[in-house]
Design an enzyme around this catalytic site. Sequence first.
Site, PDB file in Angstrom:
ATOM      1  N   CYS A 111      -4.566 -56.078  50.639  1.00 27.93           N
ATOM      2  CA  CYS A 111      -4.927 -55.237  49.563  1.00 27.93           C
ATOM      3  C   CYS A 111      -6.363 -55.061  49.272  1.00 27.93           C
ATOM      4  O   CYS A 111      -6.972 -54.105  48.919  1.00 27.93           O
ATOM      5  CB  CYS A 111      -4.232 -55.839  47.888  1.00 27.93           C
ATOM      6  SG  CYS A 111      -2.732 -55.969  48.078  1.00 27.93           S
ATOM      7  N   HIS A 249      -8.284 -53.616  41.501  1.00 27.67           N
ATOM      8  CA  HIS A 249      -7.269 -53.628  42.266  1.00 27.67           C
ATOM      9  C   HIS A 249      -6.028 -53.384  41.345  1.00 27.67           C
ATOM     10  O   HIS A 249      -6.172 -54.123  40.249  1.00 27.67           O
ATOM     11  CB  HIS A 249      -7.154 -54.685  43.217  1.00 27.67           C
ATOM     12  CG  HIS A 249      -5.830 -54.668  44.142  1.00 27.67           C
ATOM     13  ND1 HIS A 249      -5.264 -53.664  44.499  1.00 27.67           N
ATOM     14  CD2 HIS A 249      -4.757 -55.586  43.908  1.00 27.67           C
ATOM     15  CE1 HIS A 249      -4.020 -53.900  45.032  1.00 27.67           C
ATOM     16  NE2 HIS A 249      -3.860 -55.075  44.923  1.00 27.67           N
ATOM     17  N   ASN A 279       1.517 -50.821  42.928  1.00 22.98           N
ATOM     18  CA  ASN A 279       0.500 -51.361  43.957  1.00 22.98           C
ATOM     19  C   ASN A 279       0.531 -50.664  45.478  1.00 22.98           C
ATOM     20  O   ASN A 279       1.527 -51.018  45.970  1.00 22.98           O
ATOM     21  CB  ASN A 279       0.705 -52.957  43.888  1.00 22.98           C
ATOM     22  CG  ASN A 279      -0.406 -53.716  44.900  1.00 22.98           C
ATOM     23  OD1 ASN A 279      -1.007 -53.099  45.565  1.00 22.98           O
ATOM     24  ND2 ASN A 279      -0.111 -55.031  45.084  1.00 22.98           N
TER      25      ASN A 279
HETATM   26  O1  UT7 Z   1      -1.767 -57.409  45.560  1.00 24.92           O
HETATM   27  C1  UT7 Z   1      -1.046 -58.675  45.767  1.00 24.92           C
HETATM   28  C2  UT7 Z   1       0.295 -58.635  45.560  1.00 24.92           C
HETATM   29  N1  UT7 Z   1       0.998 -59.761  44.722  1.00 24.92           N
HETATM   30  C3  UT7 Z   1       1.168 -59.472  43.231  1.00 24.92           C
HETATM   31  O2  UT7 Z   1       0.565 -58.772  42.630  1.00 24.92           O
HETATM   32  C4  UT7 Z   1       1.782 -60.521  42.452  1.00 24.92           C
HETATM   33  C5  UT7 Z   1       1.235 -61.025  41.299  1.00 24.92           C
HETATM   34  N2  UT7 Z   1       2.316 -61.414  40.426  1.00 24.92           N
HETATM   35  C6  UT7 Z   1       2.579 -60.708  39.430  1.00 24.92           C
HETATM   36  O3  UT7 Z   1       2.341 -59.648  39.307  1.00 24.92           O
HETATM   37  C7  UT7 Z   1       3.966 -61.424  38.574  1.00 24.92           C
HETATM   38  O4  UT7 Z   1       3.883 -62.867  38.986  1.00 24.92           O
HETATM   39  C8  UT7 Z   1       5.365 -60.670  38.977  1.00 24.92           C
HETATM   40  C9  UT7 Z   1       5.341 -59.356  38.044  1.00 24.92           C
HETATM   41  C10 UT7 Z   1       5.631 -60.819  40.325  1.00 24.92           C
HETATM   42  C11 UT7 Z   1       6.563 -61.489  38.238  1.00 24.92           C
HETATM   43  O5  UT7 Z   1       5.980 -61.766  37.102  1.00 24.92           O
HETATM   44  P1  UT7 Z   1       6.332 -63.120  36.243  1.00 24.92           P
HETATM   45  O6  UT7 Z   1       6.038 -62.697  34.659  1.00 24.92           O
HETATM   46  O7  UT7 Z   1       5.400 -63.980  36.785  1.00 24.92           O
HETATM   47  O8  UT7 Z   1       7.848 -63.353  36.248  1.00 24.92           O
HETATM   48  P2  UT7 Z   1       8.811 -64.287  37.089  1.00 24.92           P
HETATM   49  O9  UT7 Z   1       8.284 -64.802  38.334  1.00 24.92           O
HETATM   50  O10 UT7 Z   1       8.361 -65.751  36.395  1.00 24.92           O
HETATM   51  O11 UT7 Z   1      10.171 -64.190  36.815  1.00 24.92           O
HETATM   52  C12 UT7 Z   1      10.755 -64.384  35.524  1.00 24.92           C
HETATM   53  C13 UT7 Z   1      12.212 -63.868  35.555  1.00 24.92           C
HETATM   54  C14 UT7 Z   1      12.913 -64.557  36.583  1.00 24.92           C
HETATM   55  O12 UT7 Z   1      14.368 -65.017  36.117  1.00 24.92           O
HETATM   56  P3  UT7 Z   1      14.528 -66.316  35.415  1.00 24.92           P
HETATM   57  O13 UT7 Z   1      14.245 -67.318  36.571  1.00 24.92           O
HETATM   58  O14 UT7 Z   1      13.784 -66.685  34.133  1.00 24.92           O
HETATM   59  O15 UT7 Z   1      15.899 -66.293  35.245  1.00 24.92           O
HETATM   60  C15 UT7 Z   1      13.019 -63.748  37.829  1.00 24.92           C
HETATM   61  O16 UT7 Z   1      13.961 -63.870  38.587  1.00 24.92           O
HETATM   62  O17 UT7 Z   1      12.359 -62.515  35.929  1.00 24.92           O
HETATM   63  C16 UT7 Z   1      13.351 -62.499  37.049  1.00 24.92           C
HETATM   64  N3  UT7 Z   1      12.781 -61.356  37.910  1.00 24.92           N
HETATM   65  C17 UT7 Z   1      12.969 -60.103  37.564  1.00 24.92           C
HETATM   66  N4  UT7 Z   1      14.108 -59.468  36.724  1.00 24.92           N
HETATM   67  C18 UT7 Z   1      14.297 -58.151  36.711  1.00 24.92           C
HETATM   68  C19 UT7 Z   1      12.073 -61.343  38.960  1.00 24.92           C
HETATM   69  N5  UT7 Z   1      11.662 -59.969  39.459  1.00 24.92           N
HETATM   70  C20 UT7 Z   1      12.535 -59.222  38.479  1.00 24.92           C
HETATM   71  C21 UT7 Z   1      12.688 -57.919  38.609  1.00 24.92           C
HETATM   72  N6  UT7 Z   1      13.770 -57.367  37.565  1.00 24.92           N
HETATM   73  N7  UT7 Z   1      12.366 -56.900  39.334  1.00 24.92           N
END
Ligand code: UT7
Length: 384
Positions: A111, A249, A279
Amino acid sequence: MAYAAITGWGKCLPPAVLTNADLATFLDTSDDWIRTRTGMRERRISHVPAIDMAAVASARALACAGLGAQELDLIVYGSCSSDEQVPNSASGVQVRLGAHNAGAMDINTACTSFLYGLSAAGAMVRSGVVRNALVIGVELISPYMDWDNRNVSVLFGDGAAAVVLQSSESELGVLGEHLGCFADARQTLRVRGMGCSYANQGVQYGDTLWDFDGQEIFRRAVKGMAQATEKALARCGIATDQIDLMVPHQANLRIIESVAKYAGVPMDKVFLTVERYGNMSAATVPVALVEALEAGRVKPGATILMPGFGGGLTVCSHVVRWGDRVTPIGHSAAELPPNERTALEMVNAIRAQRVNRSASERGLMAPRFAEAGLLQGLGTGSGA
Ligand code: UT7
């Protein structure tokens, strides 16, 4: 002393829009989850190769600068999703533009590829190696996205933008920058299936698995961009309150808010595109820069902060001084060919092509060079 002023800018966004509601037709997700966790509402899906988007954005940037393609000395193509490895993609843009006098190189730091490219080309302009350079940030992520993995597929989109750098005696362009890399966390973002380690393993094009530790990437991104910003500002002796605009970014609205808070930049000075484009990896910062100019948010003489992070995990921050001109000198007639399909139709076509076999059968868990520790050693220790 010479500087590398940004004198031209242009973007190219594919027209097909993939909404959160579209994603919810095949994923267990919702508009509410995606908006509240990421700030995203929609993203673009390209119907053309990445070089096509890059060439249109570049033609627009050259017209904006009033510079002929033959006057270019260097093309830097920043991307982690090149159409091919060999030949490189910058050469493809050179052909399209007719920029026969330009050197052409690709840079891949995921990125941050556009921002690292800005550093490389800027240094060459300042040192006199070249006078006029084109720096592109472009990404075509949709063909190798693991669409049925909701952890990653809701986050990314396709797009391109480019800037022209020209040698200047005025103190313009990048005044201070810092580049870094949390290589100990390189395993947190890996696309299995892309690269030579997977050659002749039965892996088909686009047949990928994404390793993605969102929370760890989030933590590192905030820390890395905040630290890089502090160092970049210190390098050029500019205080935070002198920043007129932050163009970061755009991987997640919550990441941007945290970085702005650490850096001490109020959100009304932050330019956002994450809601509309998601992104776009290397394309994100240059597209946002172009749109900030189009929206009149870049004033003559403005000081702009551009922090970024990406796979690697690379981090960086750039402090840029803008010139007097904030409007284009000319406009290019370059356009993408028309698109007949909806974004959802294109995504469903990619999903249908993905091979329904286990990861090990697909060669994705057993890359050829695993013993070197590069792929299965998870990036730690001396093998990293
Ligand atoms: O340029 C580099 C690219 N990388 C990034 O930018 C990643 C940076 N990280 C992030 O932006 C965030 O960590 C995410 C948006 C990827 C995830 O957000 P989060 O608040 O850290 O969520 P999480 O991973 O803690 O997931 C929370 C819950 C989980 O369910 P449980 O285990 O609590 O039951 C996930 O399975 O949300 C669930 N989940 C979703 N639910 C609905 C994960 N993805 C999704 C989804 N829709 N798309």
